[in-house]
Design a protein around this motif. Structure first.
Motif, PDB file in Angstrom:
ATOM      1  N   ILE A 133     -49.924 -14.396  11.618  1.00  0.00           N
ATOM      2  CA  ILE A 133     -49.535 -13.822  10.317  1.00  0.00           C
ATOM      3  C   ILE A 133     -48.823 -14.883   9.481  1.00  0.00           C
ATOM      4  N   LEU A 175     -49.657 -16.088   5.778  1.00  0.00           N
ATOM      5  CA  LEU A 175     -48.672 -16.099   4.691  1.00  0.00           C
ATOM      6  C   LEU A 175     -48.687 -17.443   3.960  1.00  0.00           C
ATOM      7  N   LEU A 229     -51.282 -19.402   3.733  1.00  0.00           N
ATOM      8  CA  LEU A 229     -52.521 -19.425   2.942  1.00  0.00           C
ATOM      9  C   LEU A 229     -52.364 -18.581   1.681  1.00  0.00           C
ATOM     10  N   GLY A 230     -51.751 -17.389   1.832  1.00  0.00           N
ATOM     11  CA  GLY A 230     -51.543 -16.521   0.675  1.00  0.00           C
ATOM     12  C   GLY A 230     -50.661 -17.195  -0.358  1.00  0.00           C
ATOM     13  N   TYR A 231     -49.615 -17.853   0.123  1.00  0.00           N
ATOM     14  CA  TYR A 231     -48.710 -18.570  -0.788  1.00  0.00           C
ATOM     15  C   TYR A 231     -49.473 -19.617  -1.580  1.00  0.00           C
ATOM     16  N   ALA A 251     -52.729 -19.839  -2.109  1.00  0.00           N
ATOM     17  CA  ALA A 251     -53.738 -19.239  -2.991  1.00  0.00           C
ATOM     18  C   ALA A 251     -53.084 -18.704  -4.259  1.00  0.00           C
ATOM     19  N   LEU A 304     -43.483 -14.003  -3.183  1.00  0.00           N
ATOM     20  CA  LEU A 304     -44.256 -13.730  -1.965  1.00  0.00           C
ATOM     21  C   LEU A 304     -43.635 -14.434  -0.759  1.00  0.00           C
ATOM     22  N   GLY A 335     -42.312 -12.683   2.621  1.00  0.00           N
ATOM     23  CA  GLY A 335     -42.880 -13.053   3.914  1.00  0.00           C
ATOM     24  C   GLY A 335     -41.854 -13.583   4.895  1.00  0.00           C
TER      25      GLY A 335
END
Lengths: 222, 213, 253
Positions: free
Chosen positions: C131, C135, C137-139, C141, C159, C163
């Motif tokens: 996870i 996180l 990767l999400g950051y 992106a 974010l 996280g």
């Protein structure tokens, strides 16, 4: 409190008149679940074994699909900017919008879940736990999702991005939601799993409106 | 009586300094018109005045209190009406419902019907927003600020898409608002027929971007 | 007036001084760490030579958490004090942290195969680190999803802070749940439960990773500063062209 009711009733009114949103979420939920008997084969005991997980994952995806529009419609037509400039607490406005989202997507999912559980041969002792777990878990999904929906405002390819941001944060709800049903089916006490879901709900209820509101302010300030 | 003023304002948007050392002052009944070419920061200044964004430097104050307007945003939002580029008209809600929603957020007592009537859209009161033209939507947005009184009006290109009659109705509303001691700041390309208003030319405050080091 | 680009000058000067030292330390600690790890330490009496994976896996996992913590701290600084360098530091840290996380996951998998007989198990520690990787990767992106860089900074900072709840979960996952993954043996109450001959290369490698992080962070931050300067120059060109147009058309004033 009056602003909460005003925003909630407006959003419910909008959802009611625009109609299809809730129906489409439920249709997605049903179709996604129905795919599994084709994917893994129709054997009753295998389906019964995976029923809880399949229903939870489908519910989670269905809830997420409708999130993109949670703030986006208001962002595009300028309502969000005006909303922020009203002398109301933005956190309460966010809570009202999330409540409307849950009532129009989460609640229909809970109502549709027993039918799907029958299709997947979920044993009868699992039904009550499944419904209570969904009732405690789906509001958390809407609340966590609100953060993602607020963060992606104005982004390129917001929908894909939203899933990337929100799905990892959904995992705890999924874990406790499925393990509650599994415990119920195995004849173990499931109360602790439901309590964990309730705890998650309380934590997200306290944190998410606050974080989403600050994300909304950031979105409008650029 | 309240006054509204800003001193030494500078604003940094989209990687550049939009303006600096800008000052303005309004007394009750005053009107200020913002002029300047595209990108000179008219909208940015109005958003600063609304408290939506914070200045890089300088302060905007209400009356003579030491606190800036962003120190207590809700107080400032309560005495300010802001009209931006987007009209925020929901397509499935009727004109009355659209205006009533915003009015209810501000005050339980509001004069929605009167506001709609003043802007000449009373015949459209029960028509859903999706059937309205751009000018009619703008009038719905303006009706929102007439329905509940507020001391300061911040209008970003309020006359966009309005026909002659509607502009006249808007000017009447502004005159009435000023007569009651209200203040108005408007950015506009068109000539709103406002009596004795001050003009702020934003091109006077455009600065050379500071040398990058 | 407040000068937004005043800080980078000082920062770049400081980075000029630190960068060669960080590079030197990275090299020094890597060489000594690898020597101790590969030659001067004993094989484990149970695990054999595979125990040497630990000298990469454990420091990488520490760095995965360290980078996320540093990133979240930078994001908090950026949101609260609006320090422009904090945004850049967070943005520069994310890919480094993601690489360390991936390294920890891959080496863990390689170590798990001979030890547990499986490449992957869905236990609390492994899942929560996965996870963490998502996180990161999400950051990244979210950071790159906006035309306005500032908006990307702010959205992804929020974010990153949300996280951060995952970090203590990872740290204590081995204590809270029964997992296949072993509990902490270095950082624990009552001193490390690991022999000095193994602790030495572990600490050396950890230092090497830290120095490497600092080195790459500085390089990436300077790259970001240069990119920002280019962006500002472009804005200025546009503004000047715009003004020239207006003057020519006699619209100004």
């Amino acid at each position: 409190m009056s602003s909460f009711i005003a925003i909630l009733s407006r959003d419910l009114n909008l959802a009611y008149r625009q109609g299809m949103d809730s129906v489409m979420v439920v249709m997605f939920f049903v179709i996604a679940v129905v795919l599994f008997p084709f994917g893994v084969g129709p054997e009753a005991n295998i389906l019964a074994r995976i029923a809880a997980g399949v229903i939870w994952v489908a519910a989670l995806l269905a809830s997420m699909l409708s999130l993109e529009r949670l703030f986006d419609a208001d962002y595009e037509d300028g309502s969000l900017e005006i909303l922020i400039l009203q002398p109301i607490t933005l956190e309460i406005a966010v809570a009202a919008k999330v409540t409307a989202h849950w009532l129009t997507t989460g609640l229909p999912l809970i109502i549709a879940a027993p039918v799907l559980a029958i299709l997947l041969n979920l044993p009868a002792d699992g039904f009550a736990v499944l419904i209570s777990a969904l009732a405690l878990g789906t509001p958390s999904l809407s609340l966590i999702g609100a953060i993602g929906a607020a963060l992606i405002l104005g982004a390129r390819r917001g929908g894909v991005l939203l899933s990337l941001l929100v799905l990892p944060l959904y995992i705890p709800v999924l874990i406790f939601g499925v393990s509650a049903v599994d415990a119920g089916l195995g004849g173990f006490p499931f109360k602790s799993h439901l309590l964990a879901l309730g705890g998650l709900l309380l934590a997200t209820l306290a944190l998410c409106p606050w974080v989403s509101a600050s994300a909304l302010k950031q979105a409008l300030r650029s | 009586m309240p006054s509204f003023s800003g001193q030494g304002l500078g604003c940094f948007r989209g990687g550049r300094l939009v303006f600096e050392n800008l000052a303005f002052a309004l007394q009750p009944g005053n009107a200020l018109v913002l002029r300047g070419p595209n990108g000179s920061g008219k909208s940015t200044l109005l958003r600063l005045m609304a408290g939506l964004i914070q200045p890089l430097e300088g302060q905007i104050k209400w009356s003579d209190s030491d606190a800036g307007i962003t120190d207590d945003p809700d107080l400032h939002y309560g005495r300010t009406h802001y009209v931006g580029h987007a009209d925020a008209v929901k397509p499935v809600l009727t004109v009355t419902e659209n205006v009533t929603f915003w009015a209810r957020l501000r005050s339980p007592q509001s004069d929605v019907a009167g506001a709609i009537d003043k802007l000449g859209i009373a015949p459209l009161a029960d028509i859903p927003g999706q059937f309205l033209s751009a000018g009619q939507k703008r009038r719905v947005n303006l009706a929102r600020i007439l329905a509940v009184p507020a001391n300061l009006w911040l209008l970003d290109e309020p006359a966009t898409a309005l026909d002659v009659d509607a502009i006249a109705a808007l000017c009447d509303a502004i005159a009435e608002h000023r007569a009651a001691g209200g203040m108005v700041v408007a950015s506009t390309h068109q000539n709103l027929a406002l009596t004795d208003h001050a003009v702020l030319h934003l091109s006077d405050y455009i600065t050379e971007d500071p040398a990058l080091v | 007036m407040i000068h937004r680009f005043a800080n980078p000058t000082r920062f770049v000067r400081l980075a000029d001084v630190i960068q060669p030292w960080a590079a030197g330390m990275t090299f020094l600690f890597f060489v000594t760490g690898l020597y101790f790890g590969l030659f001067a330490s004993p094989a484990d009496y149970q695990q054999g030579e595979t125990v040497r994976i630990m000298y990469i896996h454990v420091p990488a996992a520490w760095m995965a958490l360290f980078c996320y913590t540093a990133m979240a701290a930078a994001c908090g600084t950026a949101l609260i004090w609006k320090h422009p360098l904090a945004d850049l530091a967070a943005r520069a840290t994310a890919p480094i942290g993601a690489c360390f996380t991936l390294l920890a996951l891959v080496t863990g998998s390689l170590w798990g195969q001979p030890m547990w007989g499986t490449w992957w198990v869905w236990d609390a520690r492994l899942t929560s680190v996965l996870i963490l990787f998502f996180l990161y990767l999400g950051y990244m992106a979210l950071n790159n999803a906006f035309d306005d860089a500032e908006r990307g900074f702010k959205a992804s900072a929020i974010l990153a802070l949300v996280g951060f709840v995952n970090v203590p979960i990872i740290k204590f996952s081995v204590d809270w749940w029964n997992t296949l993954h072993q509990p902490a043996s270095v950082l624990k109450a009552g001193g490390p439960a690991i022999h000095a001959s193994m602790l030495t290369p572990l600490i050396l490698m950890a230092l090497a990773f830290k120095a490497y992080y600092l080195w790459v962070l500085l390089i990436r931050m300077r790259g970001e500063i240069n990119a920002m300067k280019v962006r500002a120059l472009r804005m200025r060109q546009v503004q000047q062209a715009d003004m020239a147009d207006k003057v020519a058309a006699g619209k100004v004033g």
